[in-house]
Scaffold this active site. Structure first.
Site, mmCIF file in Angstrom:
data_model
loop_
_atom_site.group_PDB
_atom_site.id
_atom_site.type_symbol
_atom_site.label_atom_id
_atom_site.label_comp_id
_atom_site.label_asym_id
_atom_site.label_seq_id
_atom_site.Cartn_x
_atom_site.Cartn_y
_atom_site.Cartn_z
ATOM 1 N N HIS A 1 87.451 2.564 81.206
ATOM 2 C CA HIS A 1 86.042 2.187 81.328
ATOM 3 C C HIS A 1 85.210 2.709 80.160
ATOM 4 C CE1 HIS A 1 85.293 0.394 85.398
ATOM 5 N NE2 HIS A 1 86.575 0.683 85.465
ATOM 6 N N ASP B 1 77.846 1.580 82.505
ATOM 7 C CA ASP B 1 78.932 0.919 83.202
ATOM 8 C C ASP B 1 78.292 0.162 84.369
ATOM 9 O OD1 ASP B 1 82.242 1.562 83.480
ATOM 10 O OD2 ASP B 1 81.250 0.583 85.174
HETATM 11 O O1 LIG Z 1 101.357 2.684 76.845
HETATM 12 C C1 LIG Z 1 100.238 2.175 76.960
HETATM 13 C C2 LIG Z 1 99.663 1.820 78.204
HETATM 14 C C3 LIG Z 1 98.403 1.255 78.209
HETATM 15 N N1 LIG Z 1 97.735 1.058 77.041
HETATM 16 C C4 LIG Z 1 96.383 0.466 77.045
HETATM 17 O O2 LIG Z 1 95.668 0.866 78.189
HETATM 18 C C5 LIG Z 1 94.811 -0.181 78.609
HETATM 19 C C6 LIG Z 1 95.034 -0.422 80.086
HETATM 20 O O3 LIG Z 1 93.972 -1.174 80.569
HETATM 21 P P1 LIG Z 1 94.061 -2.095 81.857
HETATM 22 O O4 LIG Z 1 95.169 -3.046 81.735
HETATM 23 O O5 LIG Z 1 92.733 -2.715 82.083
HETATM 24 O O6 LIG Z 1 94.479 -1.125 83.023
HETATM 25 P P2 LIG Z 1 93.809 0.223 83.657
HETATM 26 O O7 LIG Z 1 93.757 1.279 82.661
HETATM 27 O O8 LIG Z 1 94.572 0.461 84.893
HETATM 28 O O9 LIG Z 1 92.314 -0.287 83.981
HETATM 29 C C7 LIG Z 1 91.399 -0.105 85.030
HETATM 30 O O10 LIG Z 1 90.223 -0.796 84.552
HETATM 31 C C8 LIG Z 1 90.397 -2.203 84.352
HETATM 32 C C9 LIG Z 1 89.112 -2.749 83.740
HETATM 33 O O11 LIG Z 1 88.026 -2.482 84.554
HETATM 34 C C10 LIG Z 1 90.761 -2.890 85.662
HETATM 35 O O12 LIG Z 1 90.990 -4.275 85.459
HETATM 36 C C11 LIG Z 1 92.029 -2.226 86.230
HETATM 37 O O13 LIG Z 1 92.364 -2.798 87.481
HETATM 38 C C12 LIG Z 1 91.811 -0.726 86.376
HETATM 39 O O14 LIG Z 1 92.986 -0.091 86.854
HETATM 40 C C13 LIG Z 1 95.133 -1.412 77.783
HETATM 41 O O15 LIG Z 1 94.155 -1.603 76.784
HETATM 42 C C14 LIG Z 1 96.454 -1.049 77.133
HETATM 43 O O16 LIG Z 1 96.638 -1.613 75.861
HETATM 44 C C15 LIG Z 1 98.297 1.371 75.836
HETATM 45 O O17 LIG Z 1 97.709 1.155 74.777
HETATM 46 N N2 LIG Z 1 99.536 1.930 75.837
#
Ligand SMILES: O=c1ccn([C@@H]2O[C@H](COP(=O)(O)OP(=O)(O)O[C@H]3O[C@H](CO)[C@@H](O)[C@H](O)[C@H]3O)[C@@H](O)[C@H]2O)c(=O)[nH]1
Length: 449
Positions: free
Chosen positions: A22, A117
């Site tokens: 976020h 946010d």
């Molecule tokens: O090894 C890794 C794992 C993750 N990422 C990054 O981490 C982010 C993950 O984001 P997202 O896919 O949105 O998951 P969450 O971190 O779980 O995000 C939360 O926030 C999102 C946006 O509000 C919601 O859609 C999700 O359900 C909520 O869990 C992405 O940019 C990925 O590229 C990396 O770069 N490397």
């Protein structure tokens, strides 16, 4: 860090939600705005931990301010991420107000614009009190936002704890979405949890925002985006952020990209469940079984010690085929030509990155928007599948992987992904919808008061 106070009397403040993915997109947006309005003062509010992760010493355009996190002094970390969120929500908005007062004193600049946010329903009240614009940022997709804005309508029409297979006919573009695809706490589950109450209050407050900002582009989900015309004063889709906001070059300490260079085109299964979720042990074991039995090469982003999390002997038996890392440069991994399938929790950022990389998804959703996202991937965009039964099961997951990697169906998904990618890349061109919306946003932030 020293405050940077320019000639422009504008003082734009950003209130971050310090959990999950976020705060980082909000900071990215603020950095872009600070480039467009270089002489305004920018203050960024988040918890110590979150600010420490986000800010490097060299950031000279935006001043971070720490807000209290609500954790008791002797707090023992829990595996359940909701515990720290609840403690934090107990002390908002007082912690933000206190830090904002401090920023006003330090800079000598009254606040002229609040970007928060979207979760922070109280942004509406503070902005009204100060008589300044409120610009909430929704970090997920427009579809899940519409559900929260229409929570009361959904509760009336679907009932509480109603039949799980009933489809959502009262909202445009939702005819294939079922009650069970909705976020928990909306029409079933923990209706009174702090998170659910926050989202409900958010949905009621957002129509009073000067503009709601989203990390998407209008063309990706036009029916849903149009539905906001009568609900919001302005709805500014200024994404996908991975195309519009600048980011530092990916670091790849584990050599994921070099490893991918050695794999054949569109053969590798990339696995990641985002920054919050860790699947339960039995599903980790099933997934290990999927990879071992199917023999597809794999790259797995897995937090924690893989020796402890995976079945005994798995690492040794699969070392020729797979690579396990604690963090991967996901955007780049998904854009690498060797990556053929993405096993994901369907977080919004992961979906956007998959679209830009044109990699079909196999989804195992856990909470929040993830079930809705999975249904959207499957039935609206047709760029992936949910694992049948909603959990990682060896046979069903192998079936899904074969579908995506080896069949005509998988090819069709790739061509639909290419189409969506084109829509997204067109939106961010200088005359595209996201670029125009961003100009609107700059105008609102920089408006003469
Ligand atoms: O090894 C890794 C794992 C993750 N990422 C990054 O981490 C982010 C993950 O984001 P997202 O896919 O949105 O998951 P969450 O971190 O779980 O995000 C939360 O926030 C999102 C946006 O509000 C919601 O859609 C999700 O359900 C909520 O869990 C992405 O940019 C990925 O590229 C990396 O770069 N490397």
């Amino acid at each position: 860090m020293v405050s940077r106070i320019g000639n422009n009397p504008k003082h734009i403040v950003a209130l971050a939600f310090p959990f999950g993915t976020h705060a980082s997109p909000l900071l990215g947006l603020i950095r872009s705005l600070s480039t467009e309005i270089p002489d305004a003062t920018f203050s960024f509010f988040s918890t110590v931990q979150s600010n420490r992760n986000l800010f490097s010493e060299s950031d000279d355009r935006i001043t971070p301010y720490d807000v209290a996190d609500g954790l008791p002094e002797n707090y023992v970390p829990s595996d359940n991420p909701v515990v720290v969120i609840d403690l934090f929500l107990d002390i908002v908005p007082g912690n933000f107000k206190k830090a904002m007062n401090m920023a006003v004193q330090e800079t000598g600049r009254p606040i002229t614009c609040i970007i928060s946010d979207a979760f922070y329903w109280f942004g509406a009240d503070i902005a009204k009190e100060l008589n300044v614009p409120w610009l909430p940022l929704w970090t997920a997709g427009p579809r899940s936002l519409l559900l929260h804005v229409e929570t009361d309508l959904l509760r009336q029409t679907l009932g509480i704890n109603g039949p799980e297979d009933k489809t959502i006919d009262v909202l445009p573009g939702f005819s294939t979405v079922r009650t069970r695809d909705l976020p928990e706490g909306l029409v079933s589950g923990p209706l009174e949890s702090k998170l659910s109450l926050m989202l409900h209050k958010m949905g009621l407050a957002l129509p009073s925002a000067t503009a709601v900002i989203a990390n998407s582009s209008e063309e990706l989900d036009p029916t849903v985006v149009n539905a906001f015309e009568s609900r919001f004063q302005k709805f500014l889709n200024v994404g996908p952020f991975l195309l519009t906001l600048s980011s530092s070059p990916a670091s790849d300490p584990h050599g994921c990209l070099d490893w991918l260079d050695k794999q054949e085109r569109k053969t590798v299964v990339y696995i990641s469940f985002g920054s919050v979720i860790m699947p339960p042990p039995h599903e980790m074991a099933e997934l290990a079984g999927v990879l071992e039995t199917s023999g597809f090469p794999f790259l797995w982003s897995l937090r924690g010690n893989p020796e402890e999390k995976l079945p005994s002997g798995f690492l040794g038996r699969t070392k020729e085929k797979g690579k396990i890392v604690s963090w991967a440069p996901q955007r780049e991994v998904l854009q690498h030509e060797a990556t053929g399938a993405f096993v994901t929790h369907a977080g919004w950022n992961s979906i956007l990155e998959s679209i830009i990389g044109c990699v079909p998804m196999i989804s195992r959703p856990f909470f929040g928007d993830q079930r809705l996202n999975t249904r959207t991937i499957e039935t609206v965009w047709q760029i992936g599948v949910g694992i049948e039964g909603g959990m990682v099961n060896k046979d069903r997951t192998i079936e899904a992987l074969k579908l995506v990697l080896l069949t005509e169906e998988g090819e069709k998904m790739r061509s639909k992904l290419s189409y969506l990618k084109k829509l997204a890349t067109d939106a961010v061109k200088s005359n595209g919808s996201s670029a125009k919306n961003f100009k609107d946003l700059v105008q609102i932030c920089n408006d003469k008061m």
